[in-house]
Write a protein that holds these residues in place. Structure first.
Motif, PDB file in Angstrom:
ATOM      1  N   GLU A 119       0.865  -1.178   0.000  1.00  0.00           N
ATOM      2  CA  GLU A 119       0.000   0.000   0.000  1.00  0.00           C
ATOM      3  C   GLU A 119       0.903   1.230   0.000  1.00  0.00           C
ATOM      4  N   GLU A 120       0.562   2.175  -0.838  1.00  0.00           N
ATOM      5  CA  GLU A 120       1.370   3.394  -0.919  1.00  0.00           C
ATOM      6  C   GLU A 120       1.127   4.281   0.299  1.00  0.00           C
ATOM      7  N   TRP A 121       2.232   4.848   0.848  1.00  0.00           N
ATOM      8  CA  TRP A 121       2.114   5.756   1.995  1.00  0.00           C
ATOM      9  C   TRP A 121       3.121   6.887   1.849  1.00  0.00           C
ATOM     10  N   ARG A 122       2.627   8.095   2.035  1.00  0.00           N
ATOM     11  CA  ARG A 122       3.494   9.269   2.101  1.00  0.00           C
ATOM     12  C   ARG A 122       3.035  10.104   3.270  1.00  0.00           C
ATOM     13  N   GLY A 123       3.857  10.135   4.275  1.00  0.00           N
ATOM     14  CA  GLY A 123       3.557  10.927   5.460  1.00  0.00           C
ATOM     15  C   GLY A 123       4.204  12.300   5.379  1.00  0.00           C
ATOM     16  N   GLY A 124       3.796  13.168   6.304  1.00  0.00           N
ATOM     17  CA  GLY A 124       4.373  14.514   6.371  1.00  0.00           C
ATOM     18  C   GLY A 124       5.884  14.450   6.507  1.00  0.00           C
ATOM     19  N   GLY A 125       6.577  15.301   5.782  1.00  0.00           N
ATOM     20  CA  GLY A 125       8.021  15.367   5.847  1.00  0.00           C
ATOM     21  C   GLY A 125       8.738  14.401   4.922  1.00  0.00           C
ATOM     22  N   MET A 126       7.999  13.456   4.347  1.00  0.00           N
ATOM     23  CA  MET A 126       8.636  12.500   3.426  1.00  0.00           C
ATOM     24  C   MET A 126       8.764  13.132   2.048  1.00  0.00           C
ATOM     25  N   LEU A 127       9.836  12.818   1.362  1.00  0.00           N
ATOM     26  CA  LEU A 127      10.074  13.352   0.035  1.00  0.00           C
ATOM     27  C   LEU A 127       9.120  12.760  -0.996  1.00  0.00           C
ATOM     28  N   GLY A 128       8.748  11.513  -0.787  1.00  0.00           N
ATOM     29  CA  GLY A 128       7.849  10.831  -1.710  1.00  0.00           C
ATOM     30  C   GLY A 128       7.277   9.601  -1.044  1.00  0.00           C
ATOM     31  N   PRO A 129       6.401   8.906  -1.745  1.00  0.00           N
ATOM     32  CA  PRO A 129       5.759   7.743  -1.133  1.00  0.00           C
ATOM     33  C   PRO A 129       6.682   6.515  -1.093  1.00  0.00           C
ATOM     34  N   VAL A 130       6.367   5.630  -0.143  1.00  0.00           N
ATOM     35  CA  VAL A 130       6.997   4.319  -0.058  1.00  0.00           C
ATOM     36  C   VAL A 130       5.881   3.284  -0.090  1.00  0.00           C
ATOM     37  N   MET A 131       6.232   2.075  -0.416  1.00  0.00           N
ATOM     38  CA  MET A 131       5.243   1.009  -0.451  1.00  0.00           C
ATOM     39  C   MET A 131       5.346   0.217   0.845  1.00  0.00           C
ATOM     40  N   LEU A 132       4.268   0.182   1.620  1.00  0.00           N
ATOM     41  CA  LEU A 132       4.234  -0.530   2.891  1.00  0.00           C
ATOM     42  C   LEU A 132       3.809  -1.973   2.681  1.00  0.00           C
ATOM     43  N   ASP A 133       4.458  -2.872   3.412  1.00  0.00           N
ATOM     44  CA  ASP A 133       4.168  -4.300   3.368  1.00  0.00           C
ATOM     45  C   ASP A 133       2.857  -4.560   4.102  1.00  0.00           C
ATOM     46  N   MET A 134       1.874  -5.117   3.397  1.00  0.00           N
ATOM     47  CA  MET A 134       0.564  -5.398   3.980  1.00  0.00           C
ATOM     48  C   MET A 134       0.252  -6.901   3.976  1.00  0.00           C
ATOM     49  N   GLY A 135       1.298  -7.723   3.898  1.00  0.00           N
ATOM     50  CA  GLY A 135       1.091  -9.172   3.862  1.00  0.00           C
ATOM     51  C   GLY A 135       1.374  -9.714   2.478  1.00  0.00           C
ATOM     52  N   LEU A 136       0.765 -10.826   2.169  1.00  0.00           N
ATOM     53  CA  LEU A 136       0.992 -11.473   0.877  1.00  0.00           C
ATOM     54  C   LEU A 136      -0.241 -11.410  -0.009  1.00  0.00           C
ATOM     55  N   GLU A 137      -0.004 -11.404  -1.303  1.00  0.00           N
ATOM     56  CA  GLU A 137      -1.084 -11.509  -2.271  1.00  0.00           C
ATOM     57  C   GLU A 137      -1.548 -12.975  -2.327  1.00  0.00           C
ATOM     58  N   ALA A 138      -2.726 -13.199  -2.839  1.00  0.00           N
ATOM     59  CA  ALA A 138      -3.229 -14.552  -3.036  1.00  0.00           C
ATOM     60  C   ALA A 138      -2.334 -15.293  -4.030  1.00  0.00           C
ATOM     61  N   MET A 139      -2.205 -16.599  -3.825  1.00  0.00           N
ATOM     62  CA  MET A 139      -1.385 -17.428  -4.714  1.00  0.00           C
ATOM     63  C   MET A 139      -2.295 -18.367  -5.499  1.00  0.00           C
ATOM     64  N   GLU A 140      -1.874 -18.655  -6.730  1.00  0.00           N
ATOM     65  CA  GLU A 140      -2.644 -19.558  -7.563  1.00  0.00           C
ATOM     66  C   GLU A 140      -1.687 -20.347  -8.459  1.00  0.00           C
ATOM     67  N   ALA A 141      -1.924 -21.640  -8.534  1.00  0.00           N
ATOM     68  CA  ALA A 141      -1.147 -22.514  -9.416  1.00  0.00           C
ATOM     69  C   ALA A 141      -2.084 -23.079 -10.477  1.00  0.00           C
ATOM     70  N   ALA A 142      -1.499 -23.717 -11.468  1.00  0.00           N
ATOM     71  CA  ALA A 142      -2.299 -24.363 -12.508  1.00  0.00           C
ATOM     72  C   ALA A 142      -1.549 -25.591 -13.003  1.00  0.00           C
ATOM     73  N   LEU A 143      -2.301 -26.601 -13.379  1.00  0.00           N
ATOM     74  CA  LEU A 143      -1.681 -27.758 -13.993  1.00  0.00           C
ATOM     75  C   LEU A 143      -2.497 -28.179 -15.196  1.00  0.00           C
ATOM     76  N   THR A 144      -1.806 -28.786 -16.133  1.00  0.00           N
ATOM     77  CA  THR A 144      -2.428 -29.267 -17.356  1.00  0.00           C
ATOM     78  C   THR A 144      -2.116 -30.745 -17.488  1.00  0.00           C
ATOM     79  N   MET A 145      -3.162 -31.531 -17.657  1.00  0.00           N
ATOM     80  CA  MET A 145      -3.013 -32.967 -17.862  1.00  0.00           C
ATOM     81  C   MET A 145      -3.207 -33.272 -19.342  1.00  0.00           C
ATOM     82  N   GLY A 146      -2.563 -34.325 -19.797  1.00  0.00           N
ATOM     83  CA  GLY A 146      -2.580 -34.673 -21.211  1.00  0.00           C
ATOM     84  C   GLY A 146      -3.905 -35.193 -21.725  1.00  0.00           C
ATOM     85  N   GLY A 147      -4.834 -35.468 -20.838  1.00  0.00           N
ATOM     86  CA  GLY A 147      -6.124 -35.986 -21.284  1.00  0.00           C
ATOM     87  C   GLY A 147      -7.120 -36.003 -20.146  1.00  0.00           C
TER      88      GLY A 147
END
Length: 169
Positions: A36-64
């Motif tokens: 999540e982007e955050w720019r507080g007072g006195g900061m030159l620019g925004p930083v990205m704050l760690d808010m946990g992990l994104e959802a994960m997804e895998a996929a598989l393909t079978m031959g038949g």
């Protein structure tokens, strides 16, 4: 001279059942930090704050057509289907093959039976949102993520242990 390790062969196990000769392709989940982007007072620019992990997804393909996999569709547990991918990676420089194992827990949320035409190749694709992911290289756990238990281990360090200790006591 260095050469990249390439996948030489693979197998997949679904709930312990081998699919050697049937698995066509496996797509590992993308690993991403939710920010999540955050720019507080006195900061030159925004930083990205760690808010946990994104959802994960895998996929598989079978031959038949794989009726045993279709029967797993609709499980009520977010980690109701366990998959293990085993891959052998090797560089063409005479070096030893490297074992890569990926363990995932999730459930099939989408099954694409593809097109069926007599005499043509058929493939079935399975989408698997994940609750659990672990990657092991030559027997060493490189990363383990357990969304339900709050485990986020990278290179032997549980990056979420301090937070879990606070909220668990």
């Amino acid at each position: 001279m260095g050469l990249p390790r390439k996948l030489k062969n693979l197998n997949t196990f679904v709930d312990g059942e081998s699919y050697i000769g049937v698995i066509s392709e496996f797509e590992e989940p993308k690993l991403a930090i939710a920010t999540e982007e955050w720019r507080g007072g006195g900061m030159l620019g925004p930083v990205m704050l760690d808010m946990g992990l994104e959802a994960m997804e895998a996929a598989l393909t079978m031959g038949g057509h794989e009726a045993a996999l279709i029967r797993k569709f609709g499980t009520t547990r977010v980690d109701g289907v366990r998959l293990r991918l085993v891959g052998a990676y090797q560089a063409d420089n005479g070096g030893a093959a490297q074992a890569v194992e990926v363990y995932i827990g999730g459930r099939f949320t989408e099954i694409d039976p593809g097109k069926s035409k007599a005499g043509d190749s058929t493939e079935q694709k399975y989408k698997v949102p994940l609750a659990y992911y672990r990657r092991v290289v030559d027997g060493r756990i490189e990363i383990e993520i357990d969304m339900l238990r709050g485990i986020f281990i990278v290179d032997g360090v549980d990056r979420y242990a301090e937070i879990m200790a606070i909220i668990s006591s």
